[in-house]
Design a protein around this motif. Sequence first.
Motif, PDB file in Angstrom:
ATOM      1  N   VAL A 609     -47.474 -12.066  43.727  1.00 14.05           N
ATOM      2  CA  VAL A 609     -48.223 -11.827  44.959  1.00 14.05           C
ATOM      3  C   VAL A 609     -49.416 -10.914  44.670  1.00 14.05           C
ATOM      4  O   VAL A 609     -50.527 -11.129  45.168  1.00 14.05           O
ATOM      5  N   GLU A 610     -49.191  -9.896  43.832  1.00 17.55           N
ATOM      6  CA  GLU A 610     -50.265  -8.954  43.501  1.00 17.55           C
ATOM      7  C   GLU A 610     -51.427  -9.665  42.822  1.00 17.55           C
ATOM      8  O   GLU A 610     -52.594  -9.442  43.161  1.00 17.55           O
ATOM      9  N   GLU A 611     -51.131 -10.546  41.864  1.00 15.86           N
ATOM     10  CA  GLU A 611     -52.189 -11.259  41.144  1.00 15.86           C
ATOM     11  C   GLU A 611     -52.944 -12.207  42.077  1.00 15.86           C
ATOM     12  O   GLU A 611     -54.180 -12.298  42.032  1.00 15.86           O
ATOM     13  N   ILE A 660     -44.614 -22.571  35.313  1.00 15.38           N
ATOM     14  CA  ILE A 660     -45.671 -21.850  34.601  1.00 15.38           C
ATOM     15  C   ILE A 660     -46.153 -20.708  35.490  1.00 15.38           C
ATOM     16  O   ILE A 660     -46.597 -20.937  36.612  1.00 15.38           O
ATOM     17  N   ASP A 661     -46.045 -19.478  34.977  1.00 11.80           N
ATOM     18  CA  ASP A 661     -46.526 -18.297  35.694  1.00 11.80           C
ATOM     19  C   ASP A 661     -47.935 -17.989  35.187  1.00 11.80           C
ATOM     20  O   ASP A 661     -48.136 -17.680  34.013  1.00 11.80           O
ATOM     21  N   SER A 662     -48.906 -18.097  36.095  1.00 11.96           N
ATOM     22  CA  SER A 662     -50.304 -17.927  35.688  1.00 11.96           C
ATOM     23  C   SER A 662     -50.811 -16.506  35.875  1.00 11.96           C
ATOM     24  O   SER A 662     -52.017 -16.257  35.754  1.00 11.96           O
ATOM     25  N   SER A 663     -49.900 -15.566  36.133  1.00 16.30           N
ATOM     26  CA  SER A 663     -50.327 -14.193  36.424  1.00 16.30           C
ATOM     27  C   SER A 663     -51.203 -13.621  35.317  1.00 16.30           C
ATOM     28  O   SER A 663     -52.173 -12.910  35.578  1.00 16.30           O
ATOM     29  N   ASN A 664     -50.861 -13.931  34.061  1.00 21.57           N
ATOM     30  CA  ASN A 664     -51.610 -13.373  32.936  1.00 21.57           C
ATOM     31  C   ASN A 664     -52.322 -14.456  32.125  1.00 21.57           C
ATOM     32  O   ASN A 664     -52.609 -14.268  30.929  1.00 21.57           O
ATOM     33  N   LEU A 665     -52.579 -15.592  32.769  1.00 21.76           N
ATOM     34  CA  LEU A 665     -53.232 -16.705  32.082  1.00 21.76           C
ATOM     35  C   LEU A 665     -54.502 -17.103  32.828  1.00 21.76           C
ATOM     36  O   LEU A 665     -54.560 -17.039  34.052  1.00 21.76           O
ATOM     37  N   SER A 666     -55.482 -17.548  32.065  1.00 22.78           N
ATOM     38  CA  SER A 666     -56.683 -18.095  32.693  1.00 22.78           C
ATOM     39  C   SER A 666     -56.405 -19.534  33.110  1.00 22.78           C
ATOM     40  O   SER A 666     -55.424 -20.151  32.665  1.00 22.78           O
ATOM     41  N   ALA A 667     -57.262 -20.095  33.951  1.00 20.16           N
ATOM     42  CA  ALA A 667     -57.087 -21.479  34.382  1.00 20.16           C
ATOM     43  C   ALA A 667     -57.121 -22.421  33.181  1.00 20.16           C
ATOM     44  O   ALA A 667     -56.359 -23.400  33.113  1.00 20.16           O
ATOM     45  N   GLU A 668     -57.997 -22.133  32.194  1.00 21.51           N
ATOM     46  CA  GLU A 668     -58.098 -22.977  31.004  1.00 21.51           C
ATOM     47  C   GLU A 668     -56.810 -22.923  30.187  1.00 21.51           C
ATOM     48  O   GLU A 668     -56.359 -23.943  29.646  1.00 21.51           O
ATOM     49  N   GLU A 669     -56.195 -21.742  30.096  1.00 18.07           N
ATOM     50  CA  GLU A 669     -54.948 -21.609  29.336  1.00 18.07           C
ATOM     51  C   GLU A 669     -53.807 -22.365  30.022  1.00 18.07           C
ATOM     52  O   GLU A 669     -52.980 -23.000  29.358  1.00 18.07           O
ATOM     53  N   VAL A 670     -53.770 -22.318  31.357  1.00 16.04           N
ATOM     54  CA  VAL A 670     -52.742 -23.069  32.082  1.00 16.04           C
ATOM     55  C   VAL A 670     -52.946 -24.567  31.867  1.00 16.04           C
ATOM     56  O   VAL A 670     -51.996 -25.314  31.605  1.00 16.04           O
ATOM     57  N   ALA A 671     -54.190 -25.016  31.960  1.00 15.98           N
ATOM     58  CA  ALA A 671     -54.485 -26.436  31.758  1.00 15.98           C
ATOM     59  C   ALA A 671     -54.065 -26.891  30.366  1.00 15.98           C
ATOM     60  O   ALA A 671     -53.506 -27.986  30.195  1.00 15.98           O
ATOM     61  N   ASP A 672     -54.311 -26.047  29.343  1.00 17.57           N
ATOM     62  CA  ASP A 672     -53.930 -26.403  27.975  1.00 17.57           C
ATOM     63  C   ASP A 672     -52.414 -26.556  27.849  1.00 17.57           C
ATOM     64  O   ASP A 672     -51.929 -27.459  27.148  1.00 17.57           O
TER      65      ASP A 672
END
Length: 682
Positions: A609-611, A660-672
Amino acid sequence: MKVIIIGAGASGLMAAQGAAAGGAQVTVLEKNEKAGKKIYITGKGRCNFTNACETQEFFDSVVTNPRFLYSAVYGFDAREVMHFFEENGCPVKVERGNRAFPVSDHASDITAALVRSLKRQNVRLLTRCEVSEILTEQVDGALRALGVRLTDGRTFHADAVIVCTGGLSYPATGSTGDGLAFARKLGLAVTPTAPALVPMTVKETWPLQLQGLSLKNVAVRVEEPPRNEEEKEEKRAEKKRRRGEKPVYEGFGEMLFTHFGVSGPLILSASSYCDFDRCRQFRLLLDLKPALSSEQLVLRIRREIEAGPLRHFETQLRSLFPARLAEVMAQLSASVCGIAPERIARSLNEQEIRRFADFAKAVPLTLTGTRGYAEAVVTRGGVSVKEINPSTMESRKIPGLYFAGETLDVNALTGGFNLQIAWSTGMLAGTSAARRDDRGEKRGGPLKKYSSEGGEQRMNQIPVSIAIDGPAGAGKSTVAKLVAGKTGYIYVDTGAMYRAMALFLIRRGIPADDQEAISRVSQEADISIEYRDGEQVVLLNGENVNAFLRTEEVGKMASASSVNGDLRAKLVSLQQELGTRKSVVMDGRDIGTVVLPHAAVKIFLTASVEERAKRRFKELEAKGEKPDFATIAKDIEERDYRDSHRAISPLKQADDAVLIDSSNLSAEEVADRILEIWRTVK
């Protein structure tokens, strides 16, 4: 992986093809002495096995629940069916009306091709094996299909059971409603059944004089009769507006007079729309000269009178109709039009000629019923489609149990459409069943469809779906667009589809709080998404409506109307249709659980929620606003609760989705990460 198929008819034999091609060990159980017994009598022994029309046109000929069939038909359409039979030693041809037949005109060649293919794939086909019960077991408090028991007491266990027992039509071929009984016993809903594509009886006696007479190029209109004298009077007063009323059925083609009433392709099609359980009688209006308007027919009759002014009226009619029909029409005209058969033609006045022309354009018959299942081509009604997942043909309540063919509540007009339904639903059920592992759970990998080349099997991918679900602010749309760009798939903006539906409602003048009207009118919209010159185009009934979707009015209507269950069901159906035709990436909150439950890749994308509050805070700051972080965080928490507790399509992670938790990932890293998963199954 073991699959049992009950019934070796059209859907059962094709289900066996799909399951065997998917690597399953397949056993087909048939209670008759041979496979394909009903196939042998279709098309008067010639077997009109499909219709070669465009796939989209196919659905116009489906009478009941056409949208339910999107996944099945788009996955295995008429062209693939014809290719299948050609590749398995049965040359095919296409005749008038796109009707496809074996070149030999022998229905037995269709069955032979199916059986030959199954033998090559080591499918076990057992005849004289009648199933008495579907075996189930309790798993985590719910039923799961376990196998079958035969009438002789033998049991067969399997990971999946496919019911392909047909309906109730032509019971002499073994279609005695076994599958419907199995479904009822297991607690599945079955819609009321009735004969369809069946000859009909009439109240009048004059058709008996025409027994055996076939009429080509005629038109019929079927209406519900007025229920009382007041309604009769109202009908007469509104006669001039009749063309604006919607009939029960109207069509053009060929019909046949019989010793009991009427038959032929046109009448069979009409019977599919006549519910005699609801209405005891229907009125049929027969247009003997559909190519001519009433005025043109009047002119034609005048010309005939001028050519033979001294002929009797009955003799004159032979220039308009076949001799037997002319005789009957002359008899009927005496009571209906006041014209005796022996009248001299030139004695007819203008009013009498017009009266007869109107009569010939709408000869009335009273339909009183059908000839029953013994003469019906198909059954109307069956296992409710609400019980079945249209993407797999699997029961929603009992994992491992599938239904296909006429057992389902789907039926179509004559012309090869019903057999195509059998092939398509059978293939989908078979390929879906083959994807279950020994615990009855779906195996990974995209759904595949069967085809053959050079007599050998090969497996072709059906369009692949990537489903991305998750809470608001997790970055779903951004990631979905990146994935779509890198895979070349179409990104389906489901939010834009809801806005397009809202625009449609606004244009139709529907208030946002009129849920009944929203339910009704939303069913008339056709919404799709295409890419043109790299730009996503939202099509509303064929119109590019991109320019109208971002207005405040449309946004408010989208928010208000999206809670409507019927509207959501409509859009889910449209989204599923997109997923069967094209490789897509969709994001939302119920894509993997409801819209694309068998997507090849399922992702549940989340973030703290914070992110998510930080991301939203930065977005608003960039717009020049002065947001409050605590308020944003509270709003996100409240929305998460609402989304996960909705009565309709709540936010929920699919059992087979990758978290997949995207809290510490960029959109590009999630897509990869998603692309890594995609590469293992594409």
